[in-house]
Design a protein around this motif. Structure first.
Motif, mmCIF file in Angstrom:
data_model
loop_
_atom_site.group_PDB
_atom_site.id
_atom_site.type_symbol
_atom_site.label_atom_id
_atom_site.label_comp_id
_atom_site.label_asym_id
_atom_site.label_seq_id
_atom_site.Cartn_x
_atom_site.Cartn_y
_atom_site.Cartn_z
ATOM 1 N N ARG A 169 0.823 -1.202 0.000
ATOM 2 C CA ARG A 169 0.000 0.000 0.000
ATOM 3 C C ARG A 169 0.863 1.260 0.000
ATOM 4 N N GLU A 170 1.916 1.276 0.823
ATOM 5 C CA GLU A 170 2.807 2.434 0.834
ATOM 6 C C GLU A 170 3.515 2.592 -0.510
ATOM 7 N N ALA A 171 3.901 1.468 -1.122
ATOM 8 C CA ALA A 171 4.555 1.530 -2.425
ATOM 9 C C ALA A 171 3.608 2.086 -3.484
ATOM 10 N N MET A 172 2.327 1.696 -3.439
ATOM 11 C CA MET A 172 1.364 2.200 -4.418
ATOM 12 C C MET A 172 1.038 3.677 -4.187
ATOM 13 N N VAL A 173 1.005 4.107 -2.931
ATOM 14 C CA VAL A 173 0.820 5.545 -2.664
ATOM 15 C C VAL A 173 1.992 6.332 -3.225
ATOM 16 N N GLY A 174 3.206 5.847 -2.965
ATOM 17 C CA GLY A 174 4.380 6.533 -3.496
ATOM 18 C C GLY A 174 4.386 6.577 -5.012
ATOM 19 N N LEU A 175 4.039 5.455 -5.643
ATOM 20 C CA LEU A 175 3.999 5.413 -7.102
ATOM 21 C C LEU A 175 2.929 6.352 -7.645
ATOM 22 N N SER A 176 1.739 6.351 -7.033
ATOM 23 C CA SER A 176 0.663 7.233 -7.490
ATOM 24 C C SER A 176 1.054 8.695 -7.340
ATOM 25 N N LEU A 177 1.726 9.022 -6.235
ATOM 26 C CA LEU A 177 2.197 10.399 -6.048
ATOM 27 C C LEU A 177 3.204 10.782 -7.126
ATOM 28 N N ASP A 178 4.128 9.871 -7.429
ATOM 29 C CA ASP A 178 5.124 10.158 -8.462
ATOM 30 C C ASP A 178 4.469 10.377 -9.823
ATOM 31 N N MET A 179 3.500 9.508 -10.168
ATOM 32 C CA MET A 179 2.829 9.649 -11.461
ATOM 33 C C MET A 179 2.036 10.942 -11.528
ATOM 34 N N LEU A 180 1.356 11.282 -10.426
ATOM 35 C CA LEU A 180 0.587 12.522 -10.407
ATOM 36 C C LEU A 180 1.500 13.732 -10.530
ATOM 37 N N ALA A 181 2.536 13.750 -9.694
ATOM 38 C CA ALA A 181 3.409 14.921 -9.683
ATOM 39 C C ALA A 181 4.108 15.109 -11.025
ATOM 40 N N ALA A 183 -7.729 13.319 -3.656
ATOM 41 C CA ALA A 183 -8.858 12.531 -4.160
ATOM 42 C C ALA A 183 -8.410 11.462 -5.157
ATOM 43 N N GLY A 184 -7.407 11.778 -5.985
ATOM 44 C CA GLY A 184 -6.994 10.857 -7.030
ATOM 45 C C GLY A 184 -5.940 9.859 -6.597
ATOM 46 N N THR A 185 -4.934 10.338 -5.881
ATOM 47 C CA THR A 185 -3.814 9.472 -5.539
ATOM 48 C C THR A 185 -4.218 8.385 -4.550
ATOM 49 N N GLU A 186 -4.930 8.762 -3.500
ATOM 50 C CA GLU A 186 -5.307 7.804 -2.460
ATOM 51 C C GLU A 186 -6.217 6.712 -3.008
ATOM 52 N N THR A 187 -7.185 7.083 -3.832
ATOM 53 C CA THR A 187 -8.107 6.078 -4.378
ATOM 54 C C THR A 187 -7.394 5.133 -5.340
ATOM 55 N N THR A 188 -6.582 5.684 -6.226
ATOM 56 C CA THR A 188 -5.865 4.847 -7.187
ATOM 57 C C THR A 188 -4.920 3.890 -6.481
ATOM 58 N N ALA A 189 -4.213 4.385 -5.477
ATOM 59 C CA ALA A 189 -3.279 3.531 -4.729
ATOM 60 C C ALA A 189 -4.015 2.393 -4.029
ATOM 61 N N SER A 190 -5.187 2.682 -3.473
ATOM 62 C CA SER A 190 -5.957 1.638 -2.790
ATOM 63 C C SER A 190 -6.426 0.567 -3.769
ATOM 64 N N VAL A 191 -6.936 0.985 -4.928
ATOM 65 C CA VAL A 191 -7.428 0.010 -5.912
ATOM 66 C C VAL A 191 -6.284 -0.851 -6.436
ATOM 67 N N MET A 192 -5.140 -0.252 -6.733
ATOM 68 C CA MET A 192 -4.006 -1.044 -7.225
ATOM 69 C C MET A 192 -3.509 -2.007 -6.154
ATOM 70 N N SER A 193 -3.500 -1.581 -4.898
ATOM 71 C CA SER A 193 -3.072 -2.478 -3.816
ATOM 72 C C SER A 193 -3.985 -3.688 -3.720
ATOM 73 N N TRP A 194 -5.297 -3.450 -3.738
ATOM 74 C CA TRP A 194 -6.241 -4.559 -3.656
ATOM 75 C C TRP A 194 -6.162 -5.462 -4.882
ATOM 76 N N THR A 195 -5.895 -4.880 -6.059
ATOM 77 C CA THR A 195 -5.766 -5.705 -7.268
ATOM 78 C C THR A 195 -4.573 -6.651 -7.150
ATOM 79 N N LEU A 196 -3.438 -6.133 -6.700
ATOM 80 C CA LEU A 196 -2.251 -6.980 -6.533
ATOM 81 C C LEU A 196 -2.500 -8.055 -5.480
ATOM 82 N N TYR A 197 -3.235 -7.720 -4.452
ATOM 83 C CA TYR A 197 -3.593 -8.695 -3.420
ATOM 84 C C TYR A 197 -4.439 -9.825 -4.007
ATOM 85 N N GLU A 198 -5.464 -9.477 -4.778
ATOM 86 C CA GLU A 198 -6.344 -10.503 -5.341
ATOM 87 C C GLU A 198 -5.616 -11.347 -6.382
#
Length: 455
Positions: free
Chosen positions: A141-153, A260-275
């Motif tokens: 989850r932390e890795a996906m937040v960091g990645l989403s922040l990097d892509m957004l920024a 609004a964008g980074t947190e949601t995207t990071a959560s969805v990608m984390s759950w996708t990798l989990y599943e």
């Protein structure tokens, strides 16, 4: 003959004088989920003494609330708090102000612009994955937040920030993302207490604003168009006055977009990798599709609709693990919702996470089954599946988010495999979004012919 009066709206159990359902909200997601067991279309809860909050559970009524009643409703207390914390933006605005802001920002989410962002996104994913050591345990989850922040920024500030400033912005945004969900839920008076938590959040938020303001000033002074979203926002004008956005307005839009964008995207990608880790047969089908469509080349914007199975996997994640746990609206006048008449000032709310797990509309709702979306003839009733909301406030960044997730997952999955520890239990928590409390996975190299060529 007089019409029969509607039944009274039941109040959820566990309410106490003065504090309402505050004790229940310690497990906020579990409490909201439990309301479904009442099978009531509307249930009253008390989040703040003196304020009536009605949880809408029936899809038909949710659809009415978002579509037919949309123009007459404010966004509600949660968005009021978000506006206080982050500023007036398209996410928090209502009425004509919302319509105007939405039109100002729409060009940034146009098809052509999103297409230009894909190369930037893919580059950030490639750089991130290259830093993952095989055998290392990764906080996903932390890795996906960091990645989403990097892509957004990088899409917002692609040519506007040097590396040192970018790192400072990323650090401040990370603090805002982690803390804003708690700040939204606490009473207004608690925000003014001189607590370390409050000081940390305020300092990071002010740091983000200062960085963006400086970037705006520098870009305006240079007169250059750097081709990023910041340059586009500087070109946007108010349709009524013809005036450009102020630096403060641009700061609010970018800050809210980040949260609004980074947190949601990071959560969805984390759950996708989990599943995918839980269902290797589904992961194998995703990889086979990637090999068939992409061969050895990297994913591009044109490939996004050409990966139907990966898109179904993401759709199923949005159903089973939707990041939205409470969306609010507020009546501004006496309002008829279904059979019920609600006075002005009534808070309305619905929970996408609970809505998408309704067994009446989704057989075996806790199963991760992407092929439930394979039949194009299968139609759900309006209001039953709302991955990006609905009505005039539907998320305007839905295409950008889906493109980002397809790009990131297609690039990651062809390079590494993420393993769950045997028997690992992953608990979900609801803060700003529904996210994994702790999701640790082990990085393994992906062994395949031509490995790495797809990056």
């Amino acid at each position: 003959m007089t019409s029969k009066a509607p039944p009274p709206i039941p109040r959820a159990a566990g309410s106490f004088p003065f504090i309402g359902h505050a004790l229940k909200m310690r497990d906020n997601l579990g409490f909201i989920d439990s309301l479904r067991e009442t099978r009531e279309p509307l249930v009253e809860i008390v989040l703040q003494p003196g304020t009536r909050t009605i949880v809408v559970q029936d899809p038909t009524l949710i659809h009415q609330m978002l579509k037919a009643l949309g123009p007459t409703l404010d966004k509600g207390r949660l968005y009021d708090k978000l506006g206080q914390l982050l500023g007036d933006s398209v996410v928090t605005a209502v009425g004509r102000n919302h319509v105007r802001k939405r039109r100002q920002l729409q060009p940034a989410f146009a098809h052509t612009e999103i297409g230009r962002y894909v190369d930037i996104m893919r580059g950030e994913v490639t750089a991130t994955v290259a830093g993952w050591e095989p055998g290392r345990t990764l906080d996903v989850r932390e890795a996906m937040v960091g990645l989403s922040l990097d892509m957004l920024a990088k899409t917002v500030f692609a040519g506007s920030l040097d590396d040192a400033v970018f790192r400072r912005l990323r650090s401040d945004l990370s603090v805002v993302l982690n803390d804003v969900g708690v700040r939204i839920m606490v009473p207004d008076w608690a925000e003014r207490l001189p607590l370390p938590f409050n000081r940390r959040f305020d300092r990071a938020r002010d740091g983000v604003r200062a960085t963006i303001s400086t970037a705006v000033d520098d870009l305006q002074a240079s007169g250059h168009d750097t081709g990023d979203m910041l340059s586009m926002l500087l070109r946007a004008v108010d349709e009524e006055t013809g005036e450009p956005l102020t630096g403060h307005q641009i700061c609010s839009e970018i800050l809210t977009l980040a949260v609004a964008g980074t947190e949601t995207t990071a959560s969805v990608m984390s759950w996708t990798l989990y599943e995918l880790a839980r269902h290797p047969e589904i992961e194998d089908r995703v990889l086979a599709e990637l090999d068939e469509v992409l061969g050895e080349r990297p994913v591009t914007f044109d490939d996004v609709p050409r990966l139907p199975y990966l898109n179904r996997v993401i759709t199923e994640t949005l159903r089973l693990h939707h990041p939205g746990w409470l969306v609010t609206r507020r009546t501004t006048e006496e309002t008829r919702l279904g059979k019920w008449t609600l006075p002005a000032g009534t808070e309305l709310a619905y929970c996408q996470h609970a809505l998408h797990r309704d067994p009446e509309r989704f057989p075996d709702p806790l199963a991760f089954f992407p092929d439930r979306w394979a039949d194009p003839a299968q139609e759900l009733p309006p209001g039953a599946f709302l991955p990006f909301g609905d009505g005039k406030h539907k998320c305007m960044g839905d295409r950008l988010a889906l493109t980002e997730m397809v790009t990131a997952l297609a690039t990651m999955l062809r390079s590494v495999r993420l393993e769950l520890s045997e028997g690992q239990a992953v608990r979900q928590v609801a803060r700003l979004t529904v996210r994994p409390h702790t999701l640790r996975m082990t990085v393994r190299p992906r062994i395949r012919a031509g490995a790495g060529a797809g990056l």
